[in-house]
Design a protein around this motif. Sequence first.
Motif, PDB file in Angstrom:
ATOM      1  N   GLY A   1      47.953 -76.913  51.385  1.00  0.00           N
ATOM      2  CA  GLY A   1      48.015 -77.445  50.030  1.00  0.00           C
ATOM      3  C   GLY A   1      48.878 -78.690  49.943  1.00  0.00           C
ATOM      4  O   GLY A   1      48.512 -79.661  49.254  1.00  0.00           O
ATOM      5  N   ARG A   2      50.004 -78.690  50.629  1.00  0.00           N
ATOM      6  CA  ARG A   2      50.868 -79.876  50.634  1.00  0.00           C
ATOM      7  C   ARG A   2      50.166 -81.053  51.277  1.00  0.00           C
ATOM      8  O   ARG A   2      50.251 -82.198  50.807  1.00  0.00           O
ATOM      9  CB  ARG A   2      52.184 -79.570  51.365  1.00  0.00           C
TER      10      ARG A   2
ATOM     11  N   ARG B   1      46.928 -81.652  51.565  1.00  0.00           N
ATOM     12  CA  ARG B   1      45.780 -82.122  50.783  1.00  0.00           C
ATOM     13  C   ARG B   1      46.193 -82.989  49.602  1.00  0.00           C
ATOM     14  O   ARG B   1      45.363 -83.686  49.024  1.00  0.00           O
ATOM     15  CB  ARG B   1      44.958 -80.921  50.308  1.00  0.00           C
ATOM     16  N   GLU B   2      47.461 -82.961  49.242  1.00  0.00           N
ATOM     17  CA  GLU B   2      47.960 -83.796  48.157  1.00  0.00           C
ATOM     18  C   GLU B   2      48.316 -85.212  48.612  1.00  0.00           C
ATOM     19  O   GLU B   2      48.582 -86.073  47.772  1.00  0.00           O
ATOM     20  CB  GLU B   2      49.190 -83.145  47.525  1.00  0.00           C
ATOM     21  N   ARG B   3      48.304 -85.445  49.915  1.00  0.00           N
ATOM     22  CA  ARG B   3      48.691 -86.756  50.422  1.00  0.00           C
ATOM     23  C   ARG B   3      47.607 -87.787  50.140  1.00  0.00           C
ATOM     24  O   ARG B   3      46.405 -87.534  50.314  1.00  0.00           O
ATOM     25  CB  ARG B   3      49.004 -86.694  51.919  1.00  0.00           C
ATOM     26  N   ALA B   4      48.025 -88.978  49.745  1.00  0.00           N
ATOM     27  CA  ALA B   4      47.071 -90.037  49.409  1.00  0.00           C
ATOM     28  C   ALA B   4      46.227 -90.430  50.615  1.00  0.00           C
ATOM     29  O   ALA B   4      45.016 -90.664  50.494  1.00  0.00           O
ATOM     30  CB  ALA B   4      47.821 -91.251  48.867  1.00  0.00           C
TER      31      ALA B   4
ATOM     32  N   ASP C   1      43.914 -77.002  58.195  1.00  0.00           N
ATOM     33  CA  ASP C   1      43.006 -77.345  57.100  1.00  0.00           C
ATOM     34  C   ASP C   1      41.562 -76.976  57.453  1.00  0.00           C
ATOM     35  O   ASP C   1      40.850 -76.341  56.660  1.00  0.00           O
ATOM     36  CB  ASP C   1      43.125 -78.846  56.816  1.00  0.00           C
TER      37      ASP C   1
ATOM     38  N   TYR D   1      45.377 -88.590  53.176  1.00  0.00           N
ATOM     39  CA  TYR D   1      44.403 -87.518  53.414  1.00  0.00           C
ATOM     40  C   TYR D   1      43.201 -87.709  52.500  1.00  0.00           C
ATOM     41  O   TYR D   1      42.046 -87.630  52.944  1.00  0.00           O
ATOM     42  CB  TYR D   1      45.073 -86.169  53.174  1.00  0.00           C
ATOM     43  N   SER D   2      43.456 -87.963  51.226  1.00  0.00           N
ATOM     44  CA  SER D   2      42.363 -88.135  50.267  1.00  0.00           C
ATOM     45  C   SER D   2      41.522 -89.358  50.590  1.00  0.00           C
ATOM     46  O   SER D   2      40.281 -89.316  50.489  1.00  0.00           O
ATOM     47  CB  SER D   2      42.925 -88.244  48.847  1.00  0.00           C
TER      48      SER D   2
END
Length: 211
Positions: free
Chosen positions: A182-183, A185-188, A163, A190-191
């Motif tokens: 991309g996969r 960055r979709e994790r909660a 990343d 991670y956000s």
Amino acid sequence: MAELIFYTNPMSRGQIARWMLEETGAPYEQRLVEYGDAMKGPEYRAVNPMGKVPAIVHEGRTVTECAAICAYLAEAFPEAELAPAADERADYYRWLFFAAGPLEQAITNRSMGWEAPADKQRMVGYGQFELAVGVLADWLADRDYVCGTRFTAADVYVGAQVDWGLSFGSLPANPAFEAYAGRLRERAAYSRAKAIDNELIAAAQAANADA
């Protein structure tokens, strides 16, 4: 004292450890450490003699180094299911330590403008930058995650390398890396982690601007 203390600076590899902490869901006490005298001073060096972040203290025991923190937290909080299953251990440990060793060394040396001469490549742990990067890209090309179809703590560390590398140009953009990042960055988690650190960075920048 809190059961789990997290020493960090938002503009550091502490972002990796925070992501891992958020993945576990475990409560933790954050302690921000400023660069300079605070990080190199005796109080923090009592936690990490290297004078760098991140570090965690869990139930009185200290863990440093991001890869070690990821692996430790996965085992300390098994309910998060981030540690490897028996059939995942080989891939898990292989790529966790690959990213912490040969890959990071290759990226750091390339970023500093240094390449091992052809006749000295056996002396470095990665040979050459293109080899180390290509090996990881090939592994991820037909897998969702490091261990196959399931996200583990290894993906926090390996994924953070990918990343960061894509975001700042220290790794070449290619379909395998882009899809993998991309996969992630979709994790909660991670956000959540990014939001916390970005808010801390913005606050520090605002304070410096007002000083």
